[in-house]
Scaffold this motif. Structure first.
Motif, PDB file in Angstrom:
ATOM      1  N   ARG A 287       0.834  -1.202   0.000  1.00 60.63           N
ATOM      2  CA  ARG A 287       0.000   0.000   0.000  1.00 60.63           C
ATOM      3  C   ARG A 287       0.870   1.254   0.000  1.00 60.63           C
ATOM      4  O   ARG A 287       0.535   2.251  -0.660  1.00 60.63           O
ATOM      5  CB  ARG A 287      -0.924  -0.013   1.225  1.00 60.63           C
ATOM      6  CG  ARG A 287      -1.774   1.253   1.387  1.00 60.63           C
ATOM      7  CD  ARG A 287      -2.763   1.427   0.235  1.00 60.63           C
ATOM      8  NE  ARG A 287      -3.462   2.691   0.288  1.00 60.63           N
ATOM      9  CZ  ARG A 287      -4.633   2.893   0.918  1.00 60.63           C
ATOM     10  NH1 ARG A 287      -5.215   1.874   1.542  1.00 60.63           N
ATOM     11  NH2 ARG A 287      -5.214   4.064   0.912  1.00 60.63           N
ATOM     12  N   TYR A 290       2.018   1.927  -3.492  1.00 57.16           N
ATOM     13  CA  TYR A 290       0.889   2.431  -4.280  1.00 57.16           C
ATOM     14  C   TYR A 290       0.619   3.895  -3.950  1.00 57.16           C
ATOM     15  O   TYR A 290       0.432   4.732  -4.849  1.00 57.16           O
ATOM     16  CB  TYR A 290      -0.337   1.571  -3.995  1.00 57.16           C
ATOM     17  CG  TYR A 290      -1.629   2.098  -4.563  1.00 57.16           C
ATOM     18  CD1 TYR A 290      -1.956   1.896  -5.893  1.00 57.16           C
ATOM     19  CD2 TYR A 290      -2.526   2.796  -3.749  1.00 57.16           C
ATOM     20  CE1 TYR A 290      -3.153   2.376  -6.417  1.00 57.16           C
ATOM     21  CE2 TYR A 290      -3.724   3.281  -4.263  1.00 57.16           C
ATOM     22  CZ  TYR A 290      -4.025   3.078  -5.596  1.00 57.16           C
ATOM     23  OH  TYR A 290      -5.210   3.558  -6.109  1.00 57.16           O
ATOM     24  N   ASP A 291       0.600   4.227  -2.645  1.00 61.77           N
ATOM     25  CA  ASP A 291       0.330   5.606  -2.241  1.00 61.77           C
ATOM     26  C   ASP A 291       1.413   6.550  -2.748  1.00 61.77           C
ATOM     27  O   ASP A 291       1.116   7.687  -3.151  1.00 61.77           O
ATOM     28  CB  ASP A 291       0.243   5.691  -0.711  1.00 61.77           C
ATOM     29  CG  ASP A 291      -1.061   5.120  -0.168  1.00 61.77           C
ATOM     30  OD1 ASP A 291      -2.037   5.060  -0.940  1.00 61.77           O
ATOM     31  OD2 ASP A 291      -1.095   4.729   1.016  1.00 61.77           O
ATOM     32  N   ASP A 309      -8.904   4.509  -0.606  1.00 63.78           N
ATOM     33  CA  ASP A 309      -9.006   3.130  -0.104  1.00 63.78           C
ATOM     34  C   ASP A 309      -9.695   2.228  -1.120  1.00 63.78           C
ATOM     35  O   ASP A 309      -9.251   1.100  -1.377  1.00 63.78           O
ATOM     36  CB  ASP A 309      -9.770   3.098   1.226  1.00 63.78           C
ATOM     37  CG  ASP A 309      -8.980   3.743   2.359  1.00 63.78           C
ATOM     38  OD1 ASP A 309      -7.739   3.787   2.255  1.00 63.78           O
ATOM     39  OD2 ASP A 309      -9.618   4.201   3.333  1.00 63.78           O
ATOM     40  N   TRP A 312      -7.414   1.614  -4.075  1.00 62.07           N
ATOM     41  CA  TRP A 312      -6.408   0.597  -3.753  1.00 62.07           C
ATOM     42  C   TRP A 312      -6.994  -0.805  -3.872  1.00 62.07           C
ATOM     43  O   TRP A 312      -6.372  -1.698  -4.438  1.00 62.07           O
ATOM     44  CB  TRP A 312      -5.858   0.838  -2.354  1.00 62.07           C
ATOM     45  CG  TRP A 312      -5.144  -0.346  -1.746  1.00 62.07           C
ATOM     46  CD1 TRP A 312      -5.574  -1.102  -0.698  1.00 62.07           C
ATOM     47  CD2 TRP A 312      -3.901  -0.914  -2.168  1.00 62.07           C
ATOM     48  NE1 TRP A 312      -4.681  -2.105  -0.421  1.00 62.07           N
ATOM     49  CE2 TRP A 312      -3.634  -2.012  -1.314  1.00 62.07           C
ATOM     50  CE3 TRP A 312      -2.982  -0.611  -3.165  1.00 62.07           C
ATOM     51  CZ2 TRP A 312      -2.496  -2.799  -1.434  1.00 62.07           C
ATOM     52  CZ3 TRP A 312      -1.844  -1.403  -3.296  1.00 62.07           C
ATOM     53  CH2 TRP A 312      -1.608  -2.475  -2.446  1.00 62.07           C
TER      54      TRP A 312
END
Length: 370
Positions: A287, A290-291, A309, A312
């Motif tokens: 995560r 990805y962020d 969210d 994702w």
């Protein structure tokens, strides 16, 4: 009795070798062939040992660039050597004695040298058949190479295109960012996805029917067909899940074509994977990674969906379809560094298993050669 057994065993060996050559070169589908796989696995061990003691990727790439060509050149030598032994057994069974004489007649016939011959119509006919078979085996490889290099050239044209769009090392975030900054984001939907859908369909066929092709490395050491495929798939997954743009069916079709192609290639090479993964299954991209990509895209003004969210979760739902096969294939071909792809795959194969080589991942194994 021994003569009959020698003729039978020799004929079986020759027939099996010819069948192996035909299935490797002529049959237009991905059919694993044990003899060819053994040749590729043997040389992979040899080249892997050499590369293991090299720290520089550029040097390791130069070593591995010879792997597929050496395997291809070795294939006809192996076919001819086994055929020579098989026909020697047949000649010995037809009372060409001692074994050295049978071997000499077989070699003279196979290589069309004509320095040794035997008497009798049956033996002369056998010599002619061996000479013909030797020419056929060499002709098969000669006709195989143009198809191989034509497919290689088509593949590499698109790989170079990704390098131009996505940077070096290539990344999905940079590809999307570059199209956005150039105010050409619509080209992704209008051109790129359709082009790569066709590319995935082609490699699905060529990288199984021409089983040496996945191991042919790009002209540039920092490029690879598998990292290019991964960048396009991740770009499509970001486009479908994260970008606040109208839905693009072309994107989703490209992703589907891509993960089906990679799965079929992985299946051919014996790489274990879940053919029907769940959207909640874990992926190798974290995560935080990805962020970080989303933050970079936001800084460049790329419109992102407000619910990070959910975006994702949607990204995971796309990536899970190709995550395992992408990383394991990157390991298989020793791909250059690329984020989210080869940066999380082991560098070298580990131990043999079931006649092939087990790759150091959480389970997948790979068997080389068609």
């Amino acid at each position: 009795m021994g003569d009959v057994v020698a003729v039978g065993v020799g004929a079986t060996v020759v027939g099996a070798t010819l069948l192996s050559a035909v299935m490797t070169v002529v049959v237009p589908r991905g059919v694993p062939v044990r003899l060819t796989r053994w040749v590729f696995a043997f040389f992979r061990r040899v080249f892997g040992l050499r590369a293991r003691f090299i720290d520089s990727y550029e040097e390791r790439d130069r070593v591995m660039a010879l792997y597929a060509p050496v395997c291809l050149i070795s294939l006809p030598i192996v076919w001819l050597a086994i055929t020579l032994v098989g026909y020697s057994g047949v000649f010995w069974g037809l009372e060409v004695r001692p074994w050295r004489a049978a071997y000499s007649v077989s070699g003279s016939s196979l290589l069309t040298l004509g320095f040794a011959e035997s008497a009798g119509v049956a033996r002369i006919a056998l010599e002619f058949s061996e000479a013909t078979l030797g020419l056929i085996l060499l002709a098969l490889l000669i006709t195989y190479l143009p198809s191989m290099y034509a497919a290689f050239s088509r593949r590499e044209a698109q790989v170079a295109m990704v390098a131009n769009f996505a940077g070096q090392p290539p990344s999905a975030g940079e590809l999307i960012e570059r199209f956005w900054v150039l105010e050409d984001i619509d080209r992704l939907d209008a051109d790129l996805w359709a082009t790569w859908t066709s590319w995935f369909v082609e490699i699905d066929e060529t990288h199984t029917s021409l089983s040496a092709l996945p191991f042919f490395r790009s002209p540039q050491a920092d490029r690879s067909w598998i990292t290019a495929a991964g960048v396009v798939l991740d770009s499509g997954a970001l486009r479908a899940s994260t970008l606040d743009l109208p839905r693009s069916p072309a994107t989703e079709l490209c992703i589907r074509s891509g993960y089906l192609a990679l799965r079929n290639i992985a299946t051919f090479f014996g790489i274990e994977h879940d053919p029907d993964p769940c959207a909640e299954d874990p992926i190798s991209v974290t995560r935080a990674e990805y962020d970080a990509t989303c933050d970079r895209l936001a800084e460049s003004g790329v419109p992102l969906k407000p619910d990070r969210d959910q975006a994702w979760r949607d990204f995971v739902g796309w990536r899970v379809n190709y995550d395992t096969v992408l990383i394991t294939l990157a390991t298989l071909v020793m791909a250059p560094y690329a984020p989210w792809i080869s940066d999380r795959s082991p560098r070298f194969p580990a131990r043999r298993a079931n006649g092939g080589v087990r790759v150091r991942t959480d389970g997948p194994s790979a068997r080389w050669g068609k």
